[in-house]
Design a protein around this motif. Structure first.
Motif, PDB file in Angstrom:
ATOM      1  N   ARG A 174      39.573  22.064  72.972  1.00  0.00           N
ATOM      2  CA  ARG A 174      38.310  22.456  72.081  1.00  0.00           C
ATOM      3  C   ARG A 174      39.119  23.208  70.779  1.00  0.00           C
ATOM      4  O   ARG A 174      39.951  23.736  70.876  1.00  0.00           O
ATOM      5  CB  ARG A 174      37.537  23.652  72.820  1.00  0.00           C
ATOM      6  N   VAL A 175      38.443  22.878  69.682  1.00  0.00           N
ATOM      7  CA  VAL A 175      38.870  23.244  68.508  1.00  0.00           C
ATOM      8  C   VAL A 175      38.020  24.354  67.993  1.00  0.00           C
ATOM      9  O   VAL A 175      36.717  24.296  67.911  1.00  0.00           O
ATOM     10  CB  VAL A 175      38.935  22.160  67.491  1.00  0.00           C
ATOM     11  N   GLN A 176      38.687  25.383  67.264  1.00  0.00           N
ATOM     12  CA  GLN A 176      37.829  26.510  66.535  1.00  0.00           C
ATOM     13  C   GLN A 176      36.945  26.044  65.374  1.00  0.00           C
ATOM     14  O   GLN A 176      37.633  24.845  64.691  1.00  0.00           O
ATOM     15  CB  GLN A 176      38.662  27.501  66.195  1.00  0.00           C
ATOM     16  N   LEU A 177      35.918  26.480  65.134  1.00  0.00           N
ATOM     17  CA  LEU A 177      34.980  26.093  64.024  1.00  0.00           C
ATOM     18  C   LEU A 177      35.192  27.610  62.826  1.00  0.00           C
ATOM     19  O   LEU A 177      34.707  28.397  63.574  1.00  0.00           O
ATOM     20  CB  LEU A 177      33.538  25.513  64.367  1.00  0.00           C
ATOM     21  N   ALA A 178      35.480  27.263  61.957  1.00  0.00           N
ATOM     22  CA  ALA A 178      35.789  28.398  61.029  1.00  0.00           C
ATOM     23  C   ALA A 178      34.387  29.103  60.486  1.00  0.00           C
ATOM     24  O   ALA A 178      33.535  28.205  60.255  1.00  0.00           O
ATOM     25  CB  ALA A 178      36.615  28.185  59.934  1.00  0.00           C
ATOM     26  N   THR A 179      34.575  30.133  60.273  1.00  0.00           N
ATOM     27  CA  THR A 179      33.394  30.924  59.536  1.00  0.00           C
ATOM     28  C   THR A 179      33.890  31.058  57.860  1.00  0.00           C
ATOM     29  O   THR A 179      35.088  30.688  57.593  1.00  0.00           O
ATOM     30  CB  THR A 179      33.274  32.634  59.650  1.00  0.00           C
ATOM     31  N   PRO A 180      32.918  31.268  57.098  1.00  0.00           N
ATOM     32  CA  PRO A 180      33.238  31.267  55.496  1.00  0.00           C
ATOM     33  C   PRO A 180      34.362  32.377  55.482  1.00  0.00           C
ATOM     34  O   PRO A 180      35.156  32.285  54.508  1.00  0.00           O
ATOM     35  CB  PRO A 180      32.156  31.602  54.965  1.00  0.00           C
ATOM     36  N   ASP A 181      34.494  33.536  56.176  1.00  0.00           N
ATOM     37  CA  ASP A 181      35.439  34.709  55.991  1.00  0.00           C
ATOM     38  C   ASP A 181      36.793  33.940  56.281  1.00  0.00           C
ATOM     39  O   ASP A 181      37.971  34.475  55.899  1.00  0.00           O
ATOM     40  CB  ASP A 181      35.199  35.682  56.833  1.00  0.00           C
ATOM     41  N   GLU A 182      37.038  33.170  57.426  1.00  0.00           N
ATOM     42  CA  GLU A 182      38.030  32.726  57.838  1.00  0.00           C
ATOM     43  C   GLU A 182      38.593  31.522  56.708  1.00  0.00           C
ATOM     44  O   GLU A 182      39.904  31.305  56.308  1.00  0.00           O
ATOM     45  CB  GLU A 182      38.178  31.765  59.098  1.00  0.00           C
ATOM     46  N   LEU A 183      37.595  30.742  56.035  1.00  0.00           N
ATOM     47  CA  LEU A 183      38.059  29.918  55.038  1.00  0.00           C
ATOM     48  C   LEU A 183      38.640  30.869  53.859  1.00  0.00           C
ATOM     49  O   LEU A 183      39.641  30.621  53.267  1.00  0.00           O
ATOM     50  CB  LEU A 183      36.953  29.179  54.546  1.00  0.00           C
ATOM     51  N   ASP A 184      38.150  31.653  53.478  1.00  0.00           N
ATOM     52  CA  ASP A 184      38.397  32.848  52.500  1.00  0.00           C
ATOM     53  C   ASP A 184      39.962  33.328  52.896  1.00  0.00           C
ATOM     54  O   ASP A 184      40.722  33.500  52.017  1.00  0.00           O
ATOM     55  CB  ASP A 184      37.478  33.867  52.190  1.00  0.00           C
ATOM     56  N   ARG A 185      40.214  33.619  53.971  1.00  0.00           N
ATOM     57  CA  ARG A 185      41.618  34.240  54.507  1.00  0.00           C
ATOM     58  C   ARG A 185      42.507  32.992  54.050  1.00  0.00           C
ATOM     59  O   ARG A 185      43.546  33.362  53.417  1.00  0.00           O
ATOM     60  CB  ARG A 185      41.616  34.420  55.894  1.00  0.00           C
ATOM     61  N   ALA A 186      42.275  31.764  54.286  1.00  0.00           N
ATOM     62  CA  ALA A 186      43.149  30.794  54.057  1.00  0.00           C
ATOM     63  C   ALA A 186      43.234  30.404  52.435  1.00  0.00           C
ATOM     64  O   ALA A 186      44.448  30.348  52.054  1.00  0.00           O
ATOM     65  CB  ALA A 186      42.535  29.135  54.640  1.00  0.00           C
ATOM     66  N   VAL A 187      42.113  30.676  51.750  1.00  0.00           N
ATOM     67  CA  VAL A 187      42.243  30.857  50.296  1.00  0.00           C
ATOM     68  C   VAL A 187      43.027  31.787  49.736  1.00  0.00           C
ATOM     69  O   VAL A 187      43.821  31.607  48.829  1.00  0.00           O
ATOM     70  CB  VAL A 187      40.885  30.405  49.567  1.00  0.00           C
ATOM     71  N   GLN A 188      42.888  33.016  50.089  1.00  0.00           N
ATOM     72  CA  GLN A 188      43.581  34.190  49.773  1.00  0.00           C
ATOM     73  C   GLN A 188      45.189  33.953  50.011  1.00  0.00           C
ATOM     74  O   GLN A 188      45.943  34.229  49.288  1.00  0.00           O
ATOM     75  CB  GLN A 188      43.067  35.431  50.404  1.00  0.00           C
ATOM     76  N   ASN A 189      45.526  33.432  51.121  1.00  0.00           N
ATOM     77  CA  ASN A 189      46.985  32.947  51.400  1.00  0.00           C
ATOM     78  C   ASN A 189      47.501  31.947  50.579  1.00  0.00           C
ATOM     79  O   ASN A 189      48.500  31.915  50.290  1.00  0.00           O
ATOM     80  CB  ASN A 189      47.131  32.747  53.062  1.00  0.00           C
ATOM     81  N   HIS A 195      39.895  24.551  60.469  1.00  0.00           N
ATOM     82  CA  HIS A 195      39.073  23.543  61.213  1.00  0.00           C
ATOM     83  C   HIS A 195      37.619  23.770  60.893  1.00  0.00           C
ATOM     84  O   HIS A 195      37.432  25.030  60.940  1.00  0.00           O
ATOM     85  CB  HIS A 195      39.348  23.586  62.904  1.00  0.00           C
ATOM     86  N   GLY A 196      36.777  22.960  61.285  1.00  0.00           N
ATOM     87  CA  GLY A 196      35.288  23.562  60.996  1.00  0.00           C
ATOM     88  C   GLY A 196      34.368  22.273  60.907  1.00  0.00           C
ATOM     89  O   GLY A 196      34.584  21.208  60.809  1.00  0.00           O
ATOM     90  N   ASP A 197      33.108  22.566  60.641  1.00  0.00           N
ATOM     91  CA  ASP A 197      32.046  21.768  60.717  1.00  0.00           C
ATOM     92  C   ASP A 197      31.341  21.797  58.963  1.00  0.00           C
ATOM     93  O   ASP A 197      32.063  22.182  58.253  1.00  0.00           O
ATOM     94  CB  ASP A 197      31.010  21.742  61.570  1.00  0.00           C
ATOM     95  N   LYS A 198      29.844  21.844  58.962  1.00  0.00           N
ATOM     96  CA  LYS A 198      29.484  21.653  57.812  1.00  0.00           C
ATOM     97  C   LYS A 198      29.694  23.249  57.069  1.00  0.00           C
ATOM     98  O   LYS A 198      29.784  23.532  55.955  1.00  0.00           O
ATOM     99  CB  LYS A 198      27.802  21.421  57.810  1.00  0.00           C
ATOM    100  N   THR A 199      29.547  24.082  58.116  1.00  0.00           N
ATOM    101  CA  THR A 199      29.819  25.589  57.579  1.00  0.00           C
ATOM    102  C   THR A 199      31.165  25.825  56.837  1.00  0.00           C
ATOM    103  O   THR A 199      31.090  26.412  55.508  1.00  0.00           O
ATOM    104  CB  THR A 199      29.894  26.738  58.648  1.00  0.00           C
ATOM    105  N   ALA A 200      32.243  25.248  57.060  1.00  0.00           N
ATOM    106  CA  ALA A 200      33.695  25.191  56.444  1.00  0.00           C
ATOM    107  C   ALA A 200      33.575  24.502  55.353  1.00  0.00           C
ATOM    108  O   ALA A 200      34.179  24.867  54.046  1.00  0.00           O
ATOM    109  CB  ALA A 200      34.553  24.757  57.591  1.00  0.00           C
ATOM    110  N   VAL A 201      32.886  23.356  55.342  1.00  0.00           N
ATOM    111  CA  VAL A 201      32.842  22.443  54.127  1.00  0.00           C
ATOM    112  C   VAL A 201      32.039  22.850  53.100  1.00  0.00           C
ATOM    113  O   VAL A 201      32.471  23.260  51.916  1.00  0.00           O
ATOM    114  CB  VAL A 201      31.961  21.204  54.420  1.00  0.00           C
TER     115      VAL A 201
END
Length: 500
Positions: A34-49, A203-209
């Motif tokens: 199973r693959v995790q689906l990201a929240t906007p906060d987790e996407l933001d963490r990647a962007v900040q990195n 990883h993610g769905d429409k929320t991450a997109v």
């Protein structure tokens, strides 16, 4: 149950959304991870990195960035078997096809290895009295790629290879259906010498997109997927001030003139229509024979060719193709076969209900062949994305030319003929972005560029090659004057400056 984590800031990152998507083994139908689906906060963490890594990476000279790409290429080649098996285990395509997927991605990495001259800019000495003008190509910052399930190796490398080589840092949002290979590629990029944060996988769905499309620090987005979603990505991304290239669906046609080498045509059509279970945006699902004699011969020979095809598990070295990616996609493809029958087309070979002994729960669809398909049928208008070949008969060259030209999609087209003049005329006039002449899958080499027309692409810039360099960079132009002495001064001017 194995969990597939994000890869952020150079390390595996366990998300906290509590949302997951099942990853299947298409050959058996079993859930394998199973693959995790990201929240906007987790996407933001990647962007900040990625943002934290940008200054150092973008100021690294192009030769050193190219050396990282060279080492990445070497590592991918050294691990090819492992990577291909990983890809096949989640996608379902046979191992040889998975190696081809990865190799086509590596061809863009090879282009990226030669990035220094591609970003060197231009210089004019003496553009005016004591004035020089020069331009430089600079990276955009944090950029992103949203990639589909059908090429989990090739398409990510098409995107991040050039984007990283020119100095950007990258967020990759792969398909949640086969997410393991993209993570492994990010690990190899780190091993190759790219600093932490240069390549991140979320990883993610429409929320991450949506989080990517609206994030103020993401400056450009490349997308490949269905046309409706491509249009959505383009519209929303552009509304938020981002540079966007969004590649959509396809309905590629193969035009068969009466003088074509039919032996080669049948072999080419078999691979182009049924290879990878038809799950390619550059597959050839529509064939247009010109003249009744050509059509009758093609039909007879394609039936015999289809009967020789072997469908098997992804690890079967003798299989021509494997299962489709999910049970839902299997149902979708078979639903389009149902629609073709409803439309009134003749179903010559029926691949519905195919079952592989010992793997009855796998997501298999047998090869299907329709004849007497017409342009007003729904099954012709839309992308099936499965092992289904449709024959649309044409009475003349002009009628055959009109079919792909008028279709809503304009990704690729091929013509099979020994007549150079006819091929030249077709290539010039057809309203499609990529043309093959006796080439069934006209994907350009990496130093050219990839992109379709009409509803197959949204945005003005294509993928990879110099078009990719232009997409992932911005041009800065400098006009400089160095006076001969500190005593030399010009009078004030209130008109537009010229170089006279």
């Amino acid at each position: 149950m194995r969990d597939i984590n994000h890869f952020i800031g150079g390390q595996s990152f366990v998300g906290a959304s509590g949302r997951f998507s099942d990853v299947f083994n298409p050959s058996t139908g079993e859930v394998q991870a199973r693959v995790q689906l990201a929240t906007p906060d987790e996407l933001d963490r990647a962007v900040q990195n990625a943002q934290a890594a940008f200054d150092g990476w973008s100021s690294t000279n192009p030769q050193r960035r190219a050396r990282v790409m060279f080492e990445f290429k070497r590592l991918v080649e050294a691990n090819m078997q492992e990577l291909a098996e990983l890809l096949s285990s989640e996608h379902g395509k046979v191992i040889a096809d998975s190696k081809g997927d990865i190799q086509r991605g590596l061809e863009v990495i090879e282009f990226a290895c030669g990035i220094p001259p591609a970003v060197k800019g231009e210089y004019t000495w003496g553009a005016g009295p004591g004035i020089d003008v020069y331009s430089m190509r600079q990276p955009l910052g944090v950029v992103a790629g949203i990639t589909p399930f059908n090429f989990p190796g090739m398409i990510p490398m098409w995107m991040f290879g050039v984007a990283i080589a020119v100095g950007n840092t990258f967020i990759l949002k792969p398909s949640e259906r086969d997410p393991s290979l993209p993570v492994r590629l990010a690990e190899l990029m780190l091993e190759a010498g790219a600093p932490e944060g240069v390549l991140n996988v979320v990883h993610g769905d429409k929320t991450a997109v949506d989080a990517i499309l609206t994030h103020p620090q993401v400056h450009a987005i490349s997308f490949v997927g269905s046309s409706d979603i491509a249009n959505y990505v383009y519209q929303v991304g552009a509304q938020h001030g981002k540079r966007v290239q969004a590649m959509g669906g396809a309905k590629n046609h193969g035009i068969i003139l009466p003088d074509a080498d039919m032996d080669q045509v049948v072999k080419d059509l078999s691979g182009a229509a049924f290879g990878s279970a038809g799950e390619r945006c550059m597959a050839l699902p529509v064939v247009v024979p010109v003249g009744q004699k050509t059509a009758d011969e093609l039909r007879e020979r394609m039936v015999a060719e289809i009967q020789s095809l072997r469908v098997g598990v992804s690890t079967d070295a003798g299989a021509h193709y494997g299962p489709v990616v999910t049970a839902a996609h299997k149902a979708r493809v078979e639903g389009w076969i149902d629609q073709g029958v409803k439309d009134g087309a003749e179903l010559v070979v029926d691949g519905r209900g195919f079952s592989l002994q010992g793997h009855e729960n796998g997501f298999y669809v047998g090869p299907s062949l329709f004849d007497h398909v017409t342009a007003d049928m729904e099954s012709y208008k839309e992308e099936i994305f499965g092992p289904v070949l449709q024959i649309v008969r044409a009475n003349s060259f002009e009628e055959a030319l009109a079919l792909p030209s008028k279709h809503q999609y304009g990704n690729g087209v091929a013509i099979f003929t020994q007549n150079g003049r006819a091929a030249r005329d077709f290539a010039a006039r057809v309203n499609v972005g990529m043309v093959g002449i006796n080439v069934p899958i006209p994907v350009p080499v990496a130093y050219h560029t990839f992109g379709g027309w009409k509803r197959s692409a949204f945005g003005d810039t294509n993928q990879h090659g110099m078009e990719g360099v232009k997409f992932w960079t911005k041009v800065k132009t400098v006009t400089a004057r160095w006076p001969d002495s500190e005593l030399e001064h010009a009078d004030s001017s209130f008109v537009i400056p010229t170089m006279a």
